[in-house]
Design an enzyme around this catalytic site. Structure first.
Site, short mmCIF file in Angstrom:
data_model
loop_
_atom_site.label_atom_id
_atom_site.label_comp_id
_atom_site.label_asym_id
_atom_site.label_seq_id
_atom_site.Cartn_x
_atom_site.Cartn_y
_atom_site.Cartn_z
CG ASP A 158 37.12 -7.43 32.41
OD1 ASP A 158 37.99 -7.30 32.62
OD2 ASP A 158 36.27 -6.19 32.53
CG ASP A 219 39.84 -0.55 32.10
OD1 ASP A 219 40.05 -1.43 31.45
OD2 ASP A 219 38.68 -0.27 32.68
#
Ligand SMILES: *[C@@H]1O[C@H](CO)[C@@H](O)[C@H](O)[C@H]1NC(C)=O
Ligand SMILES: *[C@@H]1O[C@H](CO)[C@@H](O)[C@H](O)[C@H]1NC(C)=O
Ligand SMILES: *[C@@H]1O[C@H](CO)[C@@H](O)[C@H](O)[C@H]1NC(C)=O
Length: 428
Positions: A158, A219
């Site tokens: 990430d 997301d």
């Protein structure tokens, strides 16, 4: 203008550039904790759902025992909130001792013993998105080696708490560091999602050389709005994104939320169908222990998995957006096969959509059509014959299409290498 020919040429030009770790020649499949389990660390009050070794063992058991592994769902992936808030005395990441008392190597063994693979999560930056220790540039080699020593098979990396300069250095460095461990570790990069997902900020040529898959966009959430938003972004930018995908290098529109709370049955089929058209990684984020049979049937549908896992690895496209709010998607497959999806954005009633294969750029000839979700075979459909499909609101009709000529007259693929080695539910 033969559309299939154009796309095949594009496919050939992308073949050589994938990350050279031999992994993920078809989109990876498995299970990933984030969307459903987030950062639930309250094991005292929520022991079944908290981020702990129990959760990942439970999911490994289900993948191995409920027919998922045989269909290709082999990754069991940890996301954020697995680690201790402190590195160990040697500066290495370590799992939370209360929630992972056995340690990650033992969990990896458990997963491997069941014929599955273990994925873990890291974050390029000072902290992970949820505030756990991040991987700063000076920690990259240590963390890559720790993951390799533990027997990790995939890393989602990430990008919270790092800036563009650090990301430009860090994502390629981690790729090198993973390679240097000598252990093949699939590499998922969140980098483009932090840079808006589009050129010139994102260099997809470079991404394909250093990552196996990458998150381009935000997301996913457990709602139809979220799925639609993602679908629109990916297909609105298909001219840029389509050619970046290929064996070993995939665009990742994020997890499947089928089997959770936000999607209807029709919407669940739509997510599965459109993810297959996109050649997307198929990571379920749901509770495999309590999954209902409708969700299971969709997620275990062999024809849609075969489309997703097609060896040629060409990402599909949206062909049409009709005024009637019907959209048509298409993906070329090995062996001159193809997939079509008829998708309704309507909210009134099933819509009867009439077209012909000729109008959808198919070459003159007859085709065998298999309806993926009703599991019905139509023996012969000519390119000139009009047909009508009835599409439910926010639902799809998905077809698997083969030209009606003997295999030997098509292309020189070995039959055993087709469709990810999956046996199709209908004869070729
Ligand atoms: C590392 O990279 C080399 C050269 O690209 C490749 O041949 C090798 O298979 C890679 N090894 C791993 C473990 O990824
Ligand atoms: C990015 O962060 C580094 C510190 O790690 C800093 O030196 C650099 O100036 C920052 N760059 C930008 C463009 O903000
Ligand atoms: C993108 O990356 C490739 C491969 O690393 C490189 O050759 C190319 O110059 C880069 N393009 C731009 C516009 O920076």
């Amino acid at each position: 203008m033969g559309l299939p020919v154009v796309i095949f040429a594009l496919a050939l030009t992308t073949v050589a550039m994938a990350l050279d770790n031999g992994l993920m020649r078809t989109p990876p499949m498995g299970w990933l904790a984030w969307e459903r389990y987030r950062c639930d660390i309250d094991c005292d009050n929520d022991p079944k759902n908290c981020i702990s070794e129990t959760l990942f063992r439970d999911m490994a058991d289900r993948l191995a025992e409920d027919g998922w592994r045989e269909l290709g769902y082999t990754y069991v992936n940890i996301d954020d909130c697995w680690s201790s808030k402190k590195r160990d005395g040697k500066g290495r990441l370590q799992p939370d001792p209360k929630r992972f008392p056995g340690g990650i190597p033992e969990l990896a063994r458990y997963v491997h013993d069941r014929g599955l693979l273990l994925g873990i999560y890291g974050d390029l930056g000072t902290f992970t998105c949820m505030g756990y220790p991040g991987t700063t540039l000076d920690n990259i080699e240590t963390d890559a080696q720790t993951f390799a020593d533990w027997g990790i098979d995939m890393l989602k990396f990430d990008g919270c708490y790092s800036n563009a300069t650090e990301q430009e250095k860090g994502y390629p460095l981690m790729s090198k560091a993973l390679n240097a461990t000598g252990r093949p570790i699939g590499y998922s990069c969140s980098w483009p999602a932090y840079q808006g997902g589009l050129p010139p900020k994102v260099n997809y040529t470079q991404l394909g050389e250093i990552c196996n898959l990458w998150r381009n966009y935000g997301d996913i959430q457990d709602s139809w709005d979220s799925v639609l938003n993602i679908v629109d972004w990916f297909f609105n930018h298909q001219d840029i994104l389509q050619t970046t995908a290929g064996p070993g290098r995939w665009n990742d529109p994020d997890m499947l939320v089928i089997g959770d709370f936000g999607l209807s049955l029709d919407q669940s089929r739509s997510q599965m169908a459109l993810w297959a058209i996109m050649a997307a990684p198929l990571f379920m984020s749901n509770d495999l222990r309590t999954l209902n049979s409708e969700a299971r049937t969709i997620l275990q549908n062999k024809a849609v998995i075969a489309i997703n896992q097609d060896k040629m690895g060409v990402q599909g496209r949206r062909l049409l957006k009709e005024k009637s709010e019907i959209e048509v998607f298409w993906r070329p497959l090995s062996n001159s096969d193809s997939a079509l999806v008829f998708f309704s954005r309507r909210s009134d009633m099933p819509y009867r959509y009439t077209t012909s294969l000729g109008k959808l750029n198919y070459k003159a000839g007859s085709y065998k059509v298999y309806d993926v979700f009703s599991e019905k075979l139509m023996p012969g459909l000519s390119d000139t014959t009009d047909f009508t499909v009835s599409i439910n609101p926010s639902g799809v009709v998905m077809w698997y299409i083969s030209p009606l000529v003997p295999l030997s007259f098509r292309q020189n693929y070995r039959v055993s290498s087709l469709h990810g080695g999956l046996e199709l539910p209908f004869p070729l």
